[in-house]
Design a protein around this motif. Structure first.
Motif, short mmCIF file in Angstrom:
data_model
loop_
_atom_site.label_atom_id
_atom_site.label_comp_id
_atom_site.label_asym_id
_atom_site.label_seq_id
_atom_site.Cartn_x
_atom_site.Cartn_y
_atom_site.Cartn_z
N HIS A 112 0.80 -1.23 0.00
CA HIS A 112 0.00 0.00 0.00
C HIS A 112 0.82 1.27 0.00
CE1 HIS A 112 -3.36 -2.63 1.48
NE2 HIS A 112 -3.93 -1.95 0.49
N GLN A 113 2.14 1.11 0.17
CA GLN A 113 3.00 2.28 0.32
C GLN A 113 2.79 3.33 -0.77
OE1 GLN A 113 7.29 1.64 0.39
NE2 GLN A 113 7.05 1.38 2.62
N ASN A 114 2.86 2.88 -2.01
CA ASN A 114 2.75 3.83 -3.12
C ASN A 114 1.40 4.51 -3.18
OD1 ASN A 114 5.31 3.70 -3.96
ND2 ASN A 114 4.94 2.14 -5.55
N GLU A 115 0.39 3.72 -2.90
CA GLU A 115 -0.98 4.24 -2.93
C GLU A 115 -1.12 5.42 -1.94
OE1 GLU A 115 -5.30 2.58 -1.58
OE2 GLU A 115 -3.85 1.09 -2.34
N HIS B 100 4.11 15.21 1.27
CA HIS B 100 5.17 14.28 0.90
C HIS B 100 5.48 13.36 2.07
CE1 HIS B 100 7.64 17.41 2.83
NE2 HIS B 100 8.43 16.39 3.16
N HIS C 115 0.26 13.04 -2.44
CA HIS C 115 0.65 13.99 -3.50
C HIS C 115 -0.51 14.84 -3.96
CE1 HIS C 115 4.57 11.72 -4.70
NE2 HIS C 115 4.72 12.53 -3.65
N LEU C 116 -1.69 14.22 -4.03
CA LEU C 116 -2.88 14.98 -4.45
C LEU C 116 -3.13 16.17 -3.52
CD1 LEU C 116 -5.38 12.11 -5.30
CD2 LEU C 116 -4.05 13.51 -6.90
N ILE D 205 1.32 7.25 -0.63
CA ILE D 205 2.15 8.40 -1.01
C ILE D 205 1.50 9.18 -2.17
CG2 ILE D 205 4.41 9.04 -1.98
CD1 ILE D 205 5.57 6.72 -0.22
N GLU D 206 0.91 8.44 -3.13
CA GLU D 206 0.22 9.10 -4.25
C GLU D 206 -0.96 9.94 -3.76
OE1 GLU D 206 0.16 7.35 -8.03
OE2 GLU D 206 2.26 7.73 -7.44
N LEU D 207 -1.73 9.34 -2.84
CA LEU D 207 -2.87 10.08 -2.27
C LEU D 207 -2.36 11.37 -1.65
CD1 LEU D 207 -5.87 10.27 -1.43
CD2 LEU D 207 -5.28 8.98 0.63
#
Ligand code: TPP
Lengths: 464, 182
Positions: free
Chosen positions: B118-121, B132, B127-128, B123-125
Motif C-alpha cells: 500500500h505504500q505507493n498508494e 510528501h 501527492h494529491l 504516497i500518491e494520495l
C-alpha cells in the motif's frame, strides 16, 4: 525557584487572574525600575492591583537606587493604550441627549476615579438630567442636589429602578453594568438607547450593547459633552419620577416599626450630624452596607468606600485604617456587621499599635444578616448557619487597649457618636439593632429590576 | 478545527446581535517576558473563549513572539476578547483577521499503517494534497502536509481506511494577504 523549596509558592501564578499585572524580580538591578513601573501601571488607565514578587535572595542583596531608566516595553504599553476622545462620538451622543425625552445619567466609580465631580455636575445641570449613582459611584454627586435620584439595582429604591425601566436615553459613565445593577439584562432599560463612556474598552458592549460607545476618561468626556450639548429642560420627567418616589414612601410609611432599637438611619444621621458631613464612611459587606449606601446623606465627594463587585467581608476595618493613614485629619468611620467585623478583627491591634484613630460602628443583629435575609425570602426562613454569636465588644475593645461602648436604645445613639468623636484613638460602638430587619426593596436574583419585593404590612406582622 | 461549534452564550448579552459563530484568527505580538504566555492562556480560559488552535513562535522582531489563536465566537464575543487581550501588558499589538483577509496555514504529520503493497498508494494520495512522505518504514508511512485546516481534515479522513496511528498538527499560523503587514 521551581524546586519546591521551603515556603516556595507560585505567587505569580496564583495572583495572575486577580492582578492587573505582576512582576517577578529576578535581578536586583531590575528592582527599582520594576517598582516604578508597578506604581505607574497600578494607577494608570483603569486602576488595579499590581503585585511584585521579590524572592528572598534578591531581598538579601544590595544595590544602589536609581530613578526610572529609559523607555521599555511598559512605556510602549502606556503610549499605545491612551484612549483618544472621538469627536464624532461626542457629536452623536450630544445629538441623542438633545433629543431625549426621558433621559437618565448613571454615574459609576469611573467618575470618582477621574475626580470628575464638577464635570458631572455641570453636565447634569446644563442638560437638566437626573443622576443615578451606582454603589461605587456614590458620593460623586451630592444626594442633596435636586437632580440626585439614588442607587440603582438589587437594593435601589423603587423609583430609581422604575426610572430605568422608562428611560429613553441612558447616559452611563464610568461603570460596567454589574449584575447587581442590571438584574435580568433584557429587562434593564428596555426602552433606552445607551451612551456608554468608559476608559476600559473591554467594558463596552460587554453586558449591554451601547448605541454610542465612548472610550475615554470620564472627566474629559463629560467636559467635552457639556460643551457639545444644548441646555435641556426635563422638569416634567423629573416630577414624574418624584411622584413615584412619594407614592413608594407613602406605602412603606404604613409599616409599623419598632422604635426602641438603634436603627441604621439614626446611627448614620448621628454620624453625619456629628461630623458635619465631612466623615469618610467605609462599609463592609451585607445589610449594613446597603443601608449605609441608601440612607447616609452623601455630600462630600469620594467619602464612600466599600468593596464593590467582589463583596469581600472583612474589608471595612483594614480599609478604614488605610483611609485614616492617608487622610489623618478627616474623621473616618467604619460601618460593619457583626459578621464582617470579626473577619479582620486582629487589625484592632494594628490600630492600637500605630495609634490610628478609626471610629467603628457595628450594626449588630446577631446574624449574618444579608444571608439570613436571602434565607427568609428564598429558603422558607431556614436560618442555616446564619445566627452568630460574637464577643463582648466592650471587653474586646478594652482588651486591645481601645474604647468600647454598647448601645441598645435609639435615644442613646447621638450621645454615643458624640462620645466616640471626642474620645482619642479608635473607638468601637456595638449597636444592638433589630435582629431580623431587612433591606427593602429587593430585586430577586435573575428578575428584572422593576419587579421588586417591598416591605409589606402583612409580612411585618408575621414576624412575631 | 471545526467551524460549526456554537459560540458559548455569554451572560447578559441578550441584546447583542446573535450572529452565530464565526471563526476569527487573532494574531498577537507579545513581549517574550516572564508569564506572558500564562496571562494569555489564562485570559482565554477565564473569558470562556471557544479556542480552536493556538500556535506560538518567533517573529521578525527580537524579543517579540507571534501567537496565532483561532477562536470561534460571535462578533461581539470576539471584540470583547480582543479588548481583554489588549489589556495584557505584554501584548504589544493584536490583529483580528478574517479567513478571507488571511493566508492561513497549518502543518500536520500523519502516521499511517502501510504494508509494502500500500505504500505507493498512500504516497500518491498524499501527492494529491501536496503532501510528501517525511518518513517511510516497514509498517508505516508518515506524511507531511501543509494547508488549510479543511484540507488537512480531508486528507485525514481519506487516510482513515488505512488506519491512522498518529496525527500531529501545529495549529494555524496566519498573515495578512498582499503587501500590508499584519
Ligand atoms: C469573606 C466573605 N464571606 C462570605 C460572604 C457572603 N456574605 C455576604 S453578606 C454576608 C453576611 C454579612 O453579615 P454581617 O457582617 O453580620 O452583616 P449584615 O448583613 O448583618 O449587615 C455573607 C456571609 C462574603 N461576601 N464575603
Amino acid at each position: 525557584m521551581g524546586r519546591d523549596a521551603f515556603q516556595e509558592t507560585d505567587i505569580i501564578g496564583v495572583t495572575q487572574p486577580i492582578t492587573k499585572h505582576n512582576f517577578l524580580v529576578r535581578n536586583i538591578e531590575d528592582l527599582a525600575d520594576t517598582v516604578h513601573e508597578a506604581f505607574k501601571l497600578a494607577q494608570g488607565g483603569r486602576p488595579g492591583p499590581v503585585l511584585i514578587d521579590v524572592p528572598k535572595d534578591i531581598l538579601q542583596n544590595k544595590t544602589l537606587y536609581r530613578p526610572l531608566a529609559s523607555v521599555n516595553s511598559l512605556e510602549y504599553f502606556r503610549a499605545t493604550r491612551q484612549p483618544e476622545l472621538s469627536s464624532s462620538a461626542i457629536e452623536q451622543a450630544a445629538d441623542i441627549i438633545n433629543k431625549a425625552q426621558r433621559p437618565i445619567i448613571m454615574s459609576g466609580h469611573g467618575v470618582i476615579l477621574s475626580e470628575a465631580y464638577n464635570e458631572l455636575r455641570a453636565f447634569a445641570e446644563k442638560t437638566n438630567i437626573p443622576v443615578i449613582t451606582t454603589l461605587l459611584g456614590i458620593s460623586a454627586f451630592p444626594v442633596t442636589h435636586p437632580l440626585s435620584l439614588g442607587m440603582p439595582g438589587m437594593h435601589g429604591p423603587a423609583h430609581v429602578n422604575q426610572a430605568i425601566g422608562e428611560t429613553d436615553v441612558l447616559f452611563a459613565v464610568g461603570l460596567r453594568f454589574d449584575d447587581r445593577v442590571t438584574g435580568k439584562v433584557s429587562e434593564f432599560a428596555p426602552k433606552a438607547r445607551i451612551i456608554h463612556i468608559d476608559i476600559d474598552a473591554s467594558e463596552i458592549h460587554k453586558v449591554k450593547v451601547a448605541t454610542v460607545p465612548i472610550i475615554a476618561d470620564a472627566k474629559a468626556a463629560l467636559a467635552a459633552l457639556t460643551t457639545a450639548v444644548k441646555p435641556g429642560d426635563h422638569r416634567a420627567w423629573i416630577s414624574e419620577i418624584r411622584s413615584w418616589e412619594t407614592e413608594n414612601a407613602e406605602r412603606t410609611r404604613r409599616v409599623k416599626r419598632d422604635e426602641q432599637y438603634p436603627d441604621p438611619t439614626s446611627i448614620l444621621e448621628a454620624i453625619r450630624a456629628e461630623t458635619g458631613g465631612e466623615a469618610i464612611i467605609v462599609t463592609d459587606v451585607g445589610q449594613h452596607q446597603m443601608w449605609t449606601a441608601r440612607h447616609y446623606t452623601w455630600t462630600r465627594p469620594n467619602s464612600h468606600i466599600t468593596s464593590g463587585g467582589l463583596g469581600t467581608m472583612g474589608f471595612a476595618l483594614p480599609a478604614a485604617m488605610g483611609v485614616k493613614m492617608g487622610m489623618p485629619d478627616v474623621p473616618v468611620w467604619a460601618v460593619a456587621g457583626d459578621g464582617g467585623i470579626q473577619m479582620n478583627i486582629q487589625e484592632l491591634a494594628t490600630l492600637r499599635q500605630q495609634g490610628v484613630s478609626v471610629k467603628v460602628a457595628i450594626m449588630n443583629n446577631g446574624y449574618l444578616g444579608m444571608v439570613r435575609q436571602w434565607q427568609q425570602f428564598f429558603h422558607a426562613r431556614n436560618y442555616s448557619e446564619t445566627p452568630i454569636t460574637g464577643p463582648d465588644y466592650v471587653k474586646l475593645a478594652d482588651a486591645y487597649g481601645l474604647t468600647g461602648m454598647r448601645i441598645t436604645r435609639r435615644e442613646d445613639v447621638p450621645a454615643a457618636i458624640h462620645k466616640a468623636m471626642i474620645t482619642e484613638g479608635t473607638v468601637i460602638i456595638d449597636f444592638v439593632i433589630e435582629s431580623e430587619s431587612n433591606v427593602y426593596p429587593m430585586v430577586a436574583p435573575g428578575s428584572g429590576i422593576t419587579s421588586m419585593i417591598e416591605e409589606s404590612v402583612e409580612e411585618d406582622s408575621n414576624h412575631d | 478545527m471545526t467551524k460549526h461549534v456554537a459560540p458559548p452564550k455569554r451572560a447578559g448579552q441578550e441584546n447583542a446581535p446573535q450572529d452565530g459563530g464565526h471563526t476569527h484568527i487573532l494574531v498577537l505580538f507579545v513581549d517574550d517576558s516572564h508569564g506572558a504566555l500564562d496571562r494569555i492562556i489564562g485570559l482565554l480560559r477565564r473569558r470562556r473563549s471557544n479556542m480552536q488552535t493556538f500556535a506560538i513562535g518567533r517573529s521578525e522582531m527580537p524579543n517579540v513572539v507571534r501567537i496565532t489563536v483561532v477562536v470561534n465566537d460571535s462578533e461581539v464575543g470576539v471584540e470583547q476578547l480582543v479588548e481583554q487581550l489588549r489589556k495584557i501588558v505584554d501584548v504589544r499589538h493584536i490583529v483580528n483577521l478574517s479567513f478571507e483577509q488571511a493566508v492561513a496555514r497549518e502543518l500536520a504529520l500523519i502516521k499511517v499503517n502501510s504494508t509494502a503493497a500500500h505504500q505507493n498508494e498512500i504516497i500518491e494520495l498524499g501527492h494529491l494534497f501536496g503532501a510528501h512522505a517525511a518518513d517511510v518504514d516497514h509498517e508505516t508511512v508518515t506524511l507531511e502536509v501543509t494547508g488549510s485546516a479543511d484540507k488537512i481534515d480531508k486528507l485525514v479522513t481519506l487516510l482513515q481506511a488505512h488506519g491512522i496511528r498518529e496525527v500531529a498538527r501545529t495549529g494555524c499560523v496566519a498573515m495578512t494577504r498582499g503587501t500590508a503587514n499584519t
